[in-house]
Design a protein around this motif. Structure first.
Motif, short mmCIF file in Angstrom:
data_model
loop_
_atom_site.label_atom_id
_atom_site.label_comp_id
_atom_site.label_asym_id
_atom_site.label_seq_id
_atom_site.Cartn_x
_atom_site.Cartn_y
_atom_site.Cartn_z
N ALA A 122 -6.18 -0.51 -9.46
CA ALA A 122 -6.61 -0.41 -8.06
C ALA A 122 -5.46 0.00 -7.15
O ALA A 122 -5.60 0.02 -5.94
CB ALA A 122 -7.19 -1.75 -7.59
N LEU A 123 -4.31 0.35 -7.74
CA LEU A 123 -3.13 0.61 -6.92
C LEU A 123 -2.73 2.09 -6.94
O LEU A 123 -2.99 2.80 -7.89
CB LEU A 123 -1.95 -0.23 -7.43
CG LEU A 123 -2.21 -1.73 -7.57
CD1 LEU A 123 -1.03 -2.41 -8.24
CD2 LEU A 123 -2.48 -2.36 -6.23
N ASP A 124 -2.05 2.52 -5.88
CA ASP A 124 -1.52 3.88 -5.83
C ASP A 124 -0.40 4.06 -6.85
O ASP A 124 0.27 3.10 -7.19
CB ASP A 124 -0.92 4.13 -4.44
CG ASP A 124 -1.97 4.61 -3.47
OD1 ASP A 124 -2.81 5.40 -3.90
OD2 ASP A 124 -1.94 4.19 -2.31
N VAL A 125 -0.17 5.32 -7.26
CA VAL A 125 0.82 5.54 -8.33
C VAL A 125 2.19 4.94 -8.06
O VAL A 125 2.81 4.37 -8.95
CB VAL A 125 1.02 7.02 -8.72
CG1 VAL A 125 -0.02 7.45 -9.69
CG2 VAL A 125 1.11 7.91 -7.52
N ARG A 151 -0.30 -8.06 -3.05
CA ARG A 151 -1.33 -8.98 -3.53
C ARG A 151 -1.26 -9.10 -5.03
O ARG A 151 -1.40 -10.18 -5.59
CB ARG A 151 -2.71 -8.47 -3.16
CG ARG A 151 -3.04 -8.74 -1.73
CD ARG A 151 -4.46 -8.35 -1.49
NE ARG A 151 -4.46 -7.43 -0.36
CZ ARG A 151 -5.54 -7.12 0.32
NH1 ARG A 151 -6.69 -7.61 -0.03
NH2 ARG A 151 -5.48 -6.31 1.33
N GLN A 152 -1.06 -7.95 -5.70
CA GLN A 152 -1.00 -8.03 -7.16
C GLN A 152 0.24 -8.81 -7.59
O GLN A 152 0.21 -9.48 -8.62
CB GLN A 152 -1.04 -6.62 -7.76
CG GLN A 152 -1.39 -6.59 -9.25
CD GLN A 152 -2.70 -7.29 -9.59
OE1 GLN A 152 -2.80 -8.52 -9.50
NE2 GLN A 152 -3.69 -6.54 -9.99
N ARG A 153 1.30 -8.76 -6.80
CA ARG A 153 2.48 -9.58 -7.13
C ARG A 153 2.13 -11.07 -7.07
O ARG A 153 2.64 -11.86 -7.86
CB ARG A 153 3.65 -9.25 -6.20
CG ARG A 153 4.31 -7.93 -6.54
CD ARG A 153 5.40 -7.59 -5.54
NE ARG A 153 5.74 -6.18 -5.61
CZ ARG A 153 6.71 -5.67 -6.39
NH1 ARG A 153 7.44 -6.47 -7.12
NH2 ARG A 153 6.93 -4.38 -6.43
N ILE A 154 1.27 -11.43 -6.11
CA ILE A 154 0.82 -12.83 -6.08
C ILE A 154 0.05 -13.15 -7.35
O ILE A 154 0.24 -14.21 -7.96
CB ILE A 154 -0.06 -13.11 -4.84
CG1 ILE A 154 0.72 -12.85 -3.56
CG2 ILE A 154 -0.58 -14.55 -4.86
CD1 ILE A 154 -0.06 -13.05 -2.29
N GLY A 155 -0.82 -12.23 -7.75
CA GLY A 155 -1.58 -12.42 -8.99
C GLY A 155 -0.65 -12.64 -10.17
O GLY A 155 -0.90 -13.51 -11.02
N GLU A 193 -3.33 -9.77 5.10
CA GLU A 193 -2.14 -9.25 5.78
C GLU A 193 -1.24 -8.48 4.82
O GLU A 193 -0.23 -7.93 5.25
CB GLU A 193 -1.34 -10.41 6.38
CG GLU A 193 -2.13 -11.21 7.41
CD GLU A 193 -1.35 -12.44 7.85
OE1 GLU A 193 -0.64 -12.34 8.86
OE2 GLU A 193 -1.47 -13.49 7.20
N LEU A 194 -1.57 -8.52 3.53
CA LEU A 194 -0.69 -7.89 2.54
C LEU A 194 -1.36 -6.66 1.96
O LEU A 194 -2.57 -6.55 1.90
CB LEU A 194 -0.41 -8.88 1.41
CG LEU A 194 0.22 -10.21 1.82
CD1 LEU A 194 0.27 -11.15 0.64
CD2 LEU A 194 1.61 -9.97 2.37
N ASP A 195 -0.53 -5.71 1.49
CA ASP A 195 -1.08 -4.53 0.83
C ASP A 195 -1.37 -4.84 -0.63
O ASP A 195 -0.99 -5.89 -1.14
CB ASP A 195 -0.08 -3.37 0.92
CG ASP A 195 1.18 -3.70 0.17
OD1 ASP A 195 1.26 -3.35 -1.01
OD2 ASP A 195 2.06 -4.34 0.77
N GLY A 196 -2.05 -3.91 -1.31
CA GLY A 196 -2.48 -4.13 -2.69
C GLY A 196 -1.37 -4.50 -3.65
O GLY A 196 -1.51 -5.38 -4.49
N GLY A 197 -0.23 -3.84 -3.51
CA GLY A 197 0.89 -4.10 -4.42
C GLY A 197 1.40 -5.53 -4.27
O GLY A 197 1.64 -6.22 -5.26
#
Lengths: 321, 333
Positions: free
Chosen positions: A180-183, A156-160, A150-154
């Motif tokens: 793996a993320l947009d600029v 998700r990476q914050r969860i990481g 349900e979350l976008d890449g950014g």
């Protein structure tokens, strides 16, 4: 002032056994990182940079060498001691899509390291800590029960990042956390990672293939080619005066977002990375190197200090032994 | 207005949507784009902005039954592509318009030799009765042109590295010397030193063959090195276009373009912090009324939420933003 560095890696080697012989993924790499500093590790796919990170966290067994953390050799610790040490050393993975459990909600993902490494906390304390961490990494509390899909890449990476921070580590290995993320999202995560470093005095080993990112974030940079460190220098120095032909090629291969600088001097190198299986002695970059001479092959090239803090392994541009 | 130079491809007010089980996704929302003969146009935007959908719409390769062109026109030379029948599209694809895909690892057929895969395009587009030997000669010629040794044509894709596979893709795309090449992030999956080789190759071939190119990318560095003009796409709309110099050096920009530039770490000066755009792209399943960027925009005004901004053109540099529409054209401050 001389004090022992927080991180000291000495002659670290990691070989993988393959049917065609040993694959030299990490071959005799040494470096130090001071508290609160960032070492950038750059290189192209297959140069061994991710393996290096994984070996330091003991996610892969090492072949030989030492990793001293405040003087303790991490690679020799037993399971219990290692568990204790994992509170101090953490990792942020590259792929925020693959590194989270798809069946865990945000709070479960962040709770997991707390449960394992800080069993002294009760459920209320853990919940308080989860909310605190979500706030630290900039995740709105409404996502507490959201699943990764349900979350976008950014996000998700914050969860990481929150998972890595959960146990208050001192050293974090960042394995391509933004590639793996947009600029625009990449910039948000880079700002977050740098703010956290300032706030918590964290040390980073930042692994990436993106030279503009590594320049932005690192104090010192280590360039890897086929498992070996070929050049290491403070960031400013490496970019203003790269000495290894491979580093020069890497830097001049970056497309600059500046159309008027297009006629700068270029070092485009031909050919591709050779196989890391049972390499012959000598410089591993020699087959692609435009400056190759006879001395480049046959004998391993040592990494020598050519200027203060500037290490180089090259017989053409370096110093004679 | 600048005189129209020699348009090869004109897209007008294109709307494309995907009908999924979870509802309709509005991927392209009124996209206008002109590509002139011989030029390289960079189409820049983030994931989900509609870059790839634009390219697939031009070739009519949208996923069947799910994706469809709802309205608007795509004109190539004097022909309409948006309503062209499949039989006609088959003649155009590969011979007049061809495409290089993002991921060289997966877009080749793993069980055919690369020589066969290059020959396949030639066989489909050469006049019937062309001799097999003639086709093989052409395969060798094309392989040499993209820097592949022709004696490797009997090998399979897995025997090649990523950079070499991308060269095979380029060979397939250029085999029939198309007039228009759609390159969808051709170097994103490659390492920087290999990327430099491939970009060099593409620039050289473009000059040699006079192909026009739509280069889809998110990398502003690649744009600066290869493109003549740039179009910035956001939420399925072009929000700014201009010559490369307009986009990289002029003062006036769409706030989103500014945000994109603020997000890249600079190679020249030391910045303490990056200036990214807060927030995320709007949900593509909701049709927005005003400016698609309004929610994230630091200069948002009341009008932005209720009315779509109209394009404002100054010396060929177009910006779609209310900040500029209220001012007379040419007034910079």
């Amino acid at each position: 002032m001389m004090n022992t560095p927080m991180i000291e890696v000495k002659n670290l080697k990691k070989y993988f056994r393959t049917p065609r012989g040993n694959l030299y993924a990490v071959d005799d790499v040494s470096f130090t990182i001071e508290r609160g500093m960032t070492l950038g590790v750059v290189g192209e796919s297959g140069c061994g940079k991710s393996t290096l990170g994984r070996v330091l966290l003991r996610l892969l067994p090492h072949t030989s060498g030492q990793f001293l953390f405040d003087g303790t050799d991490v690679l020799q610790l037993d399971i219990e001691e290692m568990k204790e040490l994992r509170k101090k050393i953490q990792i942020i993975f590259q792929d925020p899509y693959g590194s989270l459990n798809p069946r865990f909600t945000t709070s479960q993902s962040i709770e997991e390291p707390l449960e394992i490494l800080m069993p002294e906390l009760d459920a209320n304390q853990r919940n308080a800590r989860i909310m605190e961490l979500m706030d630290t990494v900039g995740l709105a509390s409404r996502f507490v029960n959201a699943y990764p899909h349900e979350l976008d890449g950014g996000r998700r990476q914050r969860i990481g990042v929150a998972r890595a921070l959960a146990v208050n580590p001192e050293f974090i290995v960042c394995d391509e956390p933004v590639s793996a993320l947009d600029v625009s999202i990449q910039a948000q995560i880079l700002n977050l990672v740098m703010d956290l470093q300032e706030k918590m005095n964290l040390s980073y080993m930042f692994i990436t293939h993106d030279l503009s990112v590594v320049k932005h974030i690192s104090d010192e940079i280590l360039v890897m080619y086929l498992g070996q460190c070929i050049e290491k220098a403070p960031t400013e120095k490496l970019f203003s005066k790269p000495m290894h032909p491979y580093t020069q090629a890497l830097i001049s291969s970056i497309p600059l977002p500046d159309p008027r600088k297009q006629n700068r001097e270029r070092h485009i190198i031909m050919g591709e990375v050779k196989s890391p299986i049972e390499p012959q002695p000598g410089c591993r970059f020699a087959p692609r190197c435009p400056h190759k001479i006879d001395k480049c092959v046959g004998k391993n090239i040592p990494l020598l200090e050519v200027e203060q803090d500037h290490l180089l392994s090259c017989v053409v541009f370096g110093r004679e032994e | 207005m600048m005189p129209m130079e020699n348009p090869l491809l004109i897209i007008k007010d294109l709307h494309v949507s995907y009908k999924t089980d979870d509802g309709v996704i509005y991927a392209i929302n009124g996209l206008d784009l002109v590509l002139n003969k011989g030029e390289t146009l960079g189409l820049v935007g983030e994931t989900g902005a509609g870059k790839t959908t634009t390219a697939l719409s031009i070739l009519k390769l949208l996923p069947e039954r799910i994706g469809s062109i709802d309205s608007g026109t795509i004109q190539f030379h004097d022909e309409r592509l948006d309503n062209a029948p499949e039989a006609k599209m088959r003649l155009i694809r590969g011979s007049q318009i061809s495409m290089i895909f993002q991921d060289p690892m997966t877009c080749l057929n793993p069980v055919l030799t690369i020589g066969d895969q290059i020959a396949e395009v030639l066989e489909s587009h050469c006049p019937p009765g062309t001799k097999a030997a003639e086709i093989q000669r052409k395969v060798d010629e094309i392989m040499t042109m993209v820097g592949l040794p022709p004696d490797r044509k009997e090998e399979y894709p897995h025997q090649f590295s990523g950079g070499m596979k991308q060269r095979v893709d380029i060979a397939i795309a250029l085999a029939c010397e198309p007039e228009l090449l759609l390159a969808d992030e051709p170097t994103t999956a490659l390492d920087v030193t290999i990327q430099a080789q491939v970009l060099d190759l593409m620039r050289g071939l473009k000059d040699k063959l006079g192909t026009s190119m739509l280069l889809i990318t998110h990398d502003l560095g690649v744009v600066a090195e290869t493109c003549d003009r740039v179009a910035i796409i956001y939420a399925g709309e072009i929000i700014e276009t201009g010559e490369v110099d307009d986009i990289f050096y002029l003062e006036d920009h769409h706030p989103y373009t500014k945000g994109l530039f603020g997000s890249i770490p600079s190679m020249n000066e030391k910045m303490k912090r990056l200036n990214p755009i807060a927030g995320l792209m709007p949900d593509p399943s909701i049709k927005y009324v005003g400016c698609p960027f309004a929610d994230r925009c630091p200069h948002k005004m009341a009008i932005c939420e209720t009315q779509k901004p109209q394009p404002v053109v100054t010396n060929g540099h177009m910006i779609k933003c209310h900040l500029f529409s209220s001012k007379p054209a040419g007034d910079n401050k």
